[in-house]
Design a protein around this motif. Structure first.
Motif, PDB file in Angstrom:
ATOM      1  N   ASP A   1      47.434  -6.454  -2.244  1.00 59.38           N
ATOM      2  CA  ASP A   1      47.276  -5.920  -0.892  1.00 59.38           C
ATOM      3  C   ASP A   1      48.137  -4.675  -0.679  1.00 59.38           C
ATOM      4  OD1 ASP A   1      45.409  -7.870  -0.229  1.00 59.38           O
ATOM      5  OD2 ASP A   1      46.887  -9.169   0.752  1.00 59.38           O
ATOM      6  N   ALA A   2      49.338  -4.659  -1.243  1.00 66.67           N
ATOM      7  CA  ALA A   2      50.207  -3.485  -1.117  1.00 66.67           C
ATOM      8  C   ALA A   2      49.579  -2.272  -1.793  1.00 66.67           C
ATOM      9  CB  ALA A   2      51.580  -3.779  -1.713  1.00 66.67           C
ATOM     10  N   ILE A   3      48.932  -2.478  -2.923  1.00 63.46           N
ATOM     11  CA  ILE A   3      48.279  -1.359  -3.616  1.00 63.46           C
ATOM     12  C   ILE A   3      47.100  -0.855  -2.796  1.00 63.46           C
ATOM     13  CG2 ILE A   3      47.048  -0.639  -5.693  1.00 63.46           C
ATOM     14  CD1 ILE A   3      48.595  -2.932  -7.158  1.00 63.46           C
ATOM     15  N   VAL A   4      46.283  -1.767  -2.298  1.00 62.42           N
ATOM     16  CA  VAL A   4      45.098  -1.384  -1.524  1.00 62.42           C
ATOM     17  C   VAL A   4      45.490  -0.656  -0.241  1.00 62.42           C
ATOM     18  CG1 VAL A   4      43.134  -2.305  -0.222  1.00 62.42           C
ATOM     19  CG2 VAL A   4      43.630  -3.174  -2.506  1.00 62.42           C
ATOM     20  N   HIS A   5      46.569  -1.055   0.388  1.00 65.16           N
ATOM     21  CA  HIS A   5      46.992  -0.466   1.668  1.00 65.16           C
ATOM     22  C   HIS A   5      48.111   0.566   1.509  1.00 65.16           C
ATOM     23  CE1 HIS A   5      44.374  -3.210   3.698  1.00 65.16           C
ATOM     24  NE2 HIS A   5      44.932  -4.221   3.062  1.00 65.16           N
ATOM     25  N   PHE A   6      48.298   1.034   0.289  1.00 67.01           N
ATOM     26  CA  PHE A   6      49.382   1.965  -0.037  1.00 67.01           C
ATOM     27  C   PHE A   6      49.375   3.197   0.865  1.00 67.01           C
ATOM     28  CE2 PHE A   6      51.270   5.457  -2.415  1.00 67.01           C
ATOM     29  CZ  PHE A   6      52.425   4.890  -2.920  1.00 67.01           C
ATOM     30  N   ASP A   7      48.233   3.807   1.077  1.00 62.36           N
ATOM     31  CA  ASP A   7      48.146   5.042   1.851  1.00 62.36           C
ATOM     32  C   ASP A   7      48.273   4.813   3.348  1.00 62.36           C
ATOM     33  OD1 ASP A   7      47.864   6.709  -0.377  1.00 62.36           O
ATOM     34  OD2 ASP A   7      45.697   6.360  -0.447  1.00 62.36           O
ATOM     35  N   GLU A   8      48.166   3.573   3.784  1.00 65.14           N
ATOM     36  CA  GLU A   8      48.158   3.268   5.216  1.00 65.14           C
ATOM     37  C   GLU A   8      49.508   2.792   5.743  1.00 65.14           C
ATOM     38  OE1 GLU A   8      45.255   0.167   5.407  1.00 65.14           O
ATOM     39  OE2 GLU A   8      43.848   1.339   4.216  1.00 65.14           O
ATOM     40  N   SER A   9      50.401   2.394   4.868  1.00 66.11           N
ATOM     41  CA  SER A   9      51.593   1.703   5.343  1.00 66.11           C
ATOM     42  C   SER A   9      52.817   2.010   4.483  1.00 66.11           C
ATOM     43  CB  SER A   9      51.306   0.194   5.322  1.00 66.11           C
ATOM     44  OG  SER A   9      52.462  -0.571   5.320  1.00 66.11           O
ATOM     45  N   GLU A  10      53.906   2.390   5.153  1.00 69.36           N
ATOM     46  CA  GLU A  10      55.159   2.593   4.430  1.00 69.36           C
ATOM     47  C   GLU A  10      55.678   1.273   3.872  1.00 69.36           C
ATOM     48  OE1 GLU A  10      58.318   4.896   6.149  1.00 69.36           O
ATOM     49  OE2 GLU A  10      56.876   6.246   7.109  1.00 69.36           O
ATOM     50  N   GLU A  11      55.429   0.196   4.584  1.00 77.15           N
ATOM     51  CA  GLU A  11      55.844  -1.128   4.111  1.00 77.15           C
ATOM     52  C   GLU A  11      55.134  -1.475   2.801  1.00 77.15           C
ATOM     53  OE1 GLU A  11      54.817  -5.438   5.705  1.00 77.15           O
ATOM     54  OE2 GLU A  11      56.319  -4.460   6.994  1.00 77.15           O
ATOM     55  N   ALA A  12      53.841  -1.161   2.726  1.00 76.36           N
ATOM     56  CA  ALA A  12      53.085  -1.404   1.493  1.00 76.36           C
ATOM     57  C   ALA A  12      53.639  -0.544   0.359  1.00 76.36           C
ATOM     58  CB  ALA A  12      51.599  -1.125   1.709  1.00 76.36           C
ATOM     59  N   GLN A  13      53.957   0.712   0.664  1.00 73.71           N
ATOM     60  CA  GLN A  13      54.520   1.601  -0.355  1.00 73.71           C
ATOM     61  C   GLN A  13      55.860   1.075  -0.860  1.00 73.71           C
ATOM     62  OE1 GLN A  13      54.710   5.617   1.185  1.00 73.71           O
ATOM     63  NE2 GLN A  13      52.567   5.523   1.834  1.00 73.71           N
ATOM     64  N   ASP A  14      56.697   0.672   0.069  1.00 72.87           N
ATOM     65  CA  ASP A  14      58.013   0.145  -0.319  1.00 72.87           C
ATOM     66  C   ASP A  14      57.874  -1.086  -1.207  1.00 72.87           C
ATOM     67  OD1 ASP A  14      59.218   2.135   1.157  1.00 72.87           O
ATOM     68  OD2 ASP A  14      59.680   0.838   2.876  1.00 72.87           O
ATOM     69  N   PHE A  15      56.964  -1.998  -0.842  1.00 74.68           N
ATOM     70  CA  PHE A  15      56.767  -3.211  -1.622  1.00 74.68           C
ATOM     71  C   PHE A  15      56.220  -2.873  -3.015  1.00 74.68           C
ATOM     72  CE2 PHE A  15      54.374  -6.962  -3.008  1.00 74.68           C
ATOM     73  CZ  PHE A  15      55.383  -7.904  -2.954  1.00 74.68           C
ATOM     74  N   TYR A  16      55.251  -1.965  -3.062  1.00 70.94           N
ATOM     75  CA  TYR A  16      54.672  -1.550  -4.342  1.00 70.94           C
ATOM     76  C   TYR A  16      55.764  -1.007  -5.269  1.00 70.94           C
ATOM     77  CZ  TYR A  16      52.430   1.513  -7.720  1.00 70.94           C
ATOM     78  OH  TYR A  16      52.077   2.137  -8.877  1.00 70.94           O
ATOM     79  N   TYR A  17      56.581  -0.086  -4.768  1.00 69.75           N
ATOM     80  CA  TYR A  17      57.632   0.502  -5.606  1.00 69.75           C
ATOM     81  C   TYR A  17      58.683  -0.529  -6.002  1.00 69.75           C
ATOM     82  CZ  TYR A  17      55.698   5.134  -4.837  1.00 69.75           C
ATOM     83  OH  TYR A  17      54.872   6.225  -4.819  1.00 69.75           O
TER      84      TYR A  17
END
Length: 172
Positions: A15-31
């Motif tokens: 979900d973090a990868i799919v929503h990467f461009d929409e959410s800083e939280e997703a980006q932070d979790f992905y990294y």
């Protein structure tokens, strides 16, 4: 993903990868996940990260075409050169199921090649592709280098090769 980072929920990572461009939280979790250590060493002796592990697993999918040895990581060129060859379904080509476009990766470059590789593997592990494989028999198909220009006969005569990535324990 269960074998890569036991503390991470694979669906949350997907979900973090799919929503990467929409959410800083997703980006932070992905990294955060991509930079986690796996407890293994690379060929060079340095600590292996989840990013390293994912790029090695992606490399397994295309080792013959890309000239990668087992254990080599796919780089930006290998991912960019193979991204257009992935589509979802059977051996007949359906342009509505072109994987890279389905997930909005118009360009594969230094900034996102590892995210694309992570998306492919996470999707195979727990995403809609996983569900489609279980429920509908659809799979991730590695097509010809230019599937849009294949003839119907070429599409029907593609070589289909199964690749199994372990979900717990063993090496990928």
């Amino acid at each position: 993903m269960a074998s890569i980072a036991k503390d991470i929920d694979p669906r949350q990572f997907y979900d973090a990868i799919v929503h990467f461009d929409e959410s800083e939280e997703a980006q932070d979790f992905y990294y955060q996940v991509m930079d986690m250590l796996t407890g293994r060493k690379n060929k060079s002796g340095s600590d292996e990260t989840v990013r390293d592990r994912i790029l090695k697993a992606y490399g397994v999918l295309f080792c013959e075409e890309a000239g990668l040895e087992p254990g080599d990581k796919a780089g930006v060129d290998e991912v960019a050169d193979t991204a257009d060859r992935l589509y979802i379904g059977g051996t007949g080509y359906d342009p509505e199921h072109w994987y890279r476009m389905k997930y909005h990766f118009p360009v594969i470059d230094d900034d996102n090649y590892d995210r694309f590789a992570a998306l492919v593997l996470a999707d195979m592990n727990c995403g809609p592709l996983h569900d489609a494989a279980l429920n509908d028999g659809d799979t991730l198909v590695v097509g010809e280098a230019d599937p849009l220009h294949m003839t119907a006969e070429q599409r029907q005569n593609q070589k289909v090769k199964s690749v199994t990535l372990p979900t717990t324990g063993g090496e990928q």
